[in-house]
Design a protein around this motif. Sequence first.
Motif, PDB file in Angstrom:
ATOM      1  N   SER A 199      85.086  27.166 169.529  1.00 40.26           N
ATOM      2  CA  SER A 199      83.764  26.949 170.121  1.00 40.26           C
ATOM      3  C   SER A 199      83.907  26.866 171.628  1.00 40.26           C
ATOM      4  O   SER A 199      84.872  26.296 172.144  1.00 40.26           O
ATOM      5  CB  SER A 199      83.115  25.667 169.598  1.00 40.26           C
ATOM      6  N   THR A 200      82.943  27.449 172.323  1.00 36.75           N
ATOM      7  CA  THR A 200      82.981  27.429 173.788  1.00 36.75           C
ATOM      8  C   THR A 200      82.270  26.230 174.389  1.00 36.75           C
ATOM      9  O   THR A 200      82.461  25.938 175.577  1.00 36.75           O
ATOM     10  CB  THR A 200      82.328  28.702 174.352  1.00 36.75           C
ATOM     11  N   ASP A 201      81.437  25.537 173.598  1.00 36.03           N
ATOM     12  CA  ASP A 201      80.596  24.505 174.214  1.00 36.03           C
ATOM     13  C   ASP A 201      80.279  23.331 173.291  1.00 36.03           C
ATOM     14  O   ASP A 201      79.406  22.526 173.606  1.00 36.03           O
ATOM     15  CB  ASP A 201      79.273  25.129 174.703  1.00 36.03           C
ATOM     16  N   PHE A 239      91.644  29.094 171.549  1.00 41.52           N
ATOM     17  CA  PHE A 239      90.574  29.929 171.012  1.00 41.52           C
ATOM     18  C   PHE A 239      91.120  30.960 170.035  1.00 41.52           C
ATOM     19  O   PHE A 239      92.319  31.208 169.961  1.00 41.52           O
ATOM     20  CB  PHE A 239      89.866  30.632 172.168  1.00 41.52           C
ATOM     21  N   LYS A 284      91.980  26.201 177.572  1.00 41.11           N
ATOM     22  CA  LYS A 284      91.297  26.877 176.481  1.00 41.11           C
ATOM     23  C   LYS A 284      92.241  27.067 175.295  1.00 41.11           C
ATOM     24  O   LYS A 284      93.384  27.472 175.467  1.00 41.11           O
ATOM     25  CB  LYS A 284      90.807  28.264 176.932  1.00 41.11           C
ATOM     26  N   TRP A 289      94.677  38.167 173.673  1.00 42.82           N
ATOM     27  CA  TRP A 289      93.636  37.529 172.873  1.00 42.82           C
ATOM     28  C   TRP A 289      93.835  37.794 171.384  1.00 42.82           C
ATOM     29  O   TRP A 289      94.436  38.773 170.971  1.00 42.82           O
ATOM     30  CB  TRP A 289      92.257  38.075 173.239  1.00 42.82           C
ATOM     31  N   LEU A 310      79.326  34.886 176.579  1.00 41.72           N
ATOM     32  CA  LEU A 310      79.114  33.986 175.464  1.00 41.72           C
ATOM     33  C   LEU A 310      78.130  32.874 175.784  1.00 41.72           C
ATOM     34  O   LEU A 310      77.575  32.270 174.887  1.00 41.72           O
ATOM     35  CB  LEU A 310      80.454  33.374 175.031  1.00 41.72           C
ATOM     36  N   SER A 311      77.913  32.587 177.069  1.00 41.11           N
ATOM     37  CA  SER A 311      77.002  31.508 177.420  1.00 41.11           C
ATOM     38  C   SER A 311      75.617  32.014 177.798  1.00 41.11           C
ATOM     39  O   SER A 311      74.625  31.323 177.614  1.00 41.11           O
ATOM     40  CB  SER A 311      77.578  30.673 178.567  1.00 41.11           C
ATOM     41  N   ARG A 315      85.293  35.651 179.250  1.00 38.11           N
ATOM     42  CA  ARG A 315      84.065  36.096 178.629  1.00 38.11           C
ATOM     43  C   ARG A 315      83.024  34.993 178.576  1.00 38.11           C
ATOM     44  O   ARG A 315      82.075  35.039 177.827  1.00 38.11           O
ATOM     45  CB  ARG A 315      84.262  36.651 177.221  1.00 38.11           C
ATOM     46  N   ALA A 316      83.177  33.970 179.395  1.00 40.71           N
ATOM     47  CA  ALA A 316      82.234  32.862 179.372  1.00 40.71           C
ATOM     48  C   ALA A 316      80.829  33.338 179.679  1.00 40.71           C
ATOM     49  O   ALA A 316      79.849  32.854 179.109  1.00 40.71           O
ATOM     50  CB  ALA A 316      82.653  31.779 180.376  1.00 40.71           C
ATOM     51  N   TRP A 376      86.569  25.037 175.569  1.00 39.73           N
ATOM     52  CA  TRP A 376      86.944  26.101 174.628  1.00 39.73           C
ATOM     53  C   TRP A 376      87.992  25.494 173.696  1.00 39.73           C
ATOM     54  O   TRP A 376      89.176  25.424 174.033  1.00 39.73           O
ATOM     55  CB  TRP A 376      87.518  27.301 175.363  1.00 39.73           C
ATOM     56  N   ASP A 388      95.678  34.221 179.630  1.00 42.12           N
ATOM     57  CA  ASP A 388      95.642  33.748 178.253  1.00 42.12           C
ATOM     58  C   ASP A 388      96.863  34.284 177.511  1.00 42.12           C
ATOM     59  O   ASP A 388      97.133  35.485 177.535  1.00 42.12           O
ATOM     60  CB  ASP A 388      94.372  34.242 177.561  1.00 42.12           C
TER      61      ASP A 388
END
Length: 301
Positions: A59-61, A96, A94, A150, A7-8, A3-4, A69, A120
Amino acid sequence: MRRATALSGLSLLSALLLAMPAAGFLSEFGIEGMGVVSTPHAEVRASVSPDGRRIVWGSTDRPGGAGGWDLWQASLKQGRWQEPAPLALNTGAKEFAPAFSADGRWLYFFSDRPGGRGGDDLYRAPVLADGSYGPAQSLGAGVNGRGDEWAPTPSRDGRHLLFASNSFGGAGRHDLFVARWNGKAYVDPKPVAGVNTAADEFDAAWLGDGRAIVFARSANVDKDPIRLYVAQCDGAKYADAAPLSLSFNGEDGYTLGPAIDWNKPGELLITGSAKAPKAGKLDIYRMKAPAATGQGGCIAP
């Protein structure tokens, strides 16, 4: 998990939210940890420990983590969240969607670190007496398939695990499942009755110990908006899902990551972006949890 993109790519989201009315809803939510938890970066799905002394989020970034992630934690000091830092659990992969167990003994999350069964996978790490975390443990083949799993969410009594997956069949893309604890592991995942569709359903939390459920839905989580829904149990299934009543939970926004605060079970933490208060791309907000007016019977024994 992929889902980057959703979300970005948030420039359009910011423009849309500026046009959304926030008046009339401000008494229902507030931003969590301005400048500490919620920052100019993208913060997603926060969980407060049952003793109320720490908050962990993804957090992704946010710079400073191990892999982009990452899981972050802040501590409650003098009535405020302070000293944000990445967890030692993070790897170059990642990590998350964290969730504390109701007894405070475990921190659940997902990761695509090496050694998993698919994309994942679901993990948990023990919370040690000094407040640190022990080594991450895979939740095993009972809930980890060849696809993506997830947002693991244990029930209050620890007997069931709510999560999203595209590994075990279902109605469409990612669906919500419930697995039961057999004394050694979570096993036998069953689709959550009444909520799964051809879209992506994920990021779910029970209300009223299962009498209602709040969850995220997107036509395609890789590219489309994400919205939170609430459904009440009619005794056999969750019925008549309706959008969560929140000003920024619109058709064109990105609202996700619900989690009950075990320390304040009448309150819900969610992820999104309001017109105000606003810190960055995606922030953590706190609101009154929707009433669970449904019946029991939607979680199998």
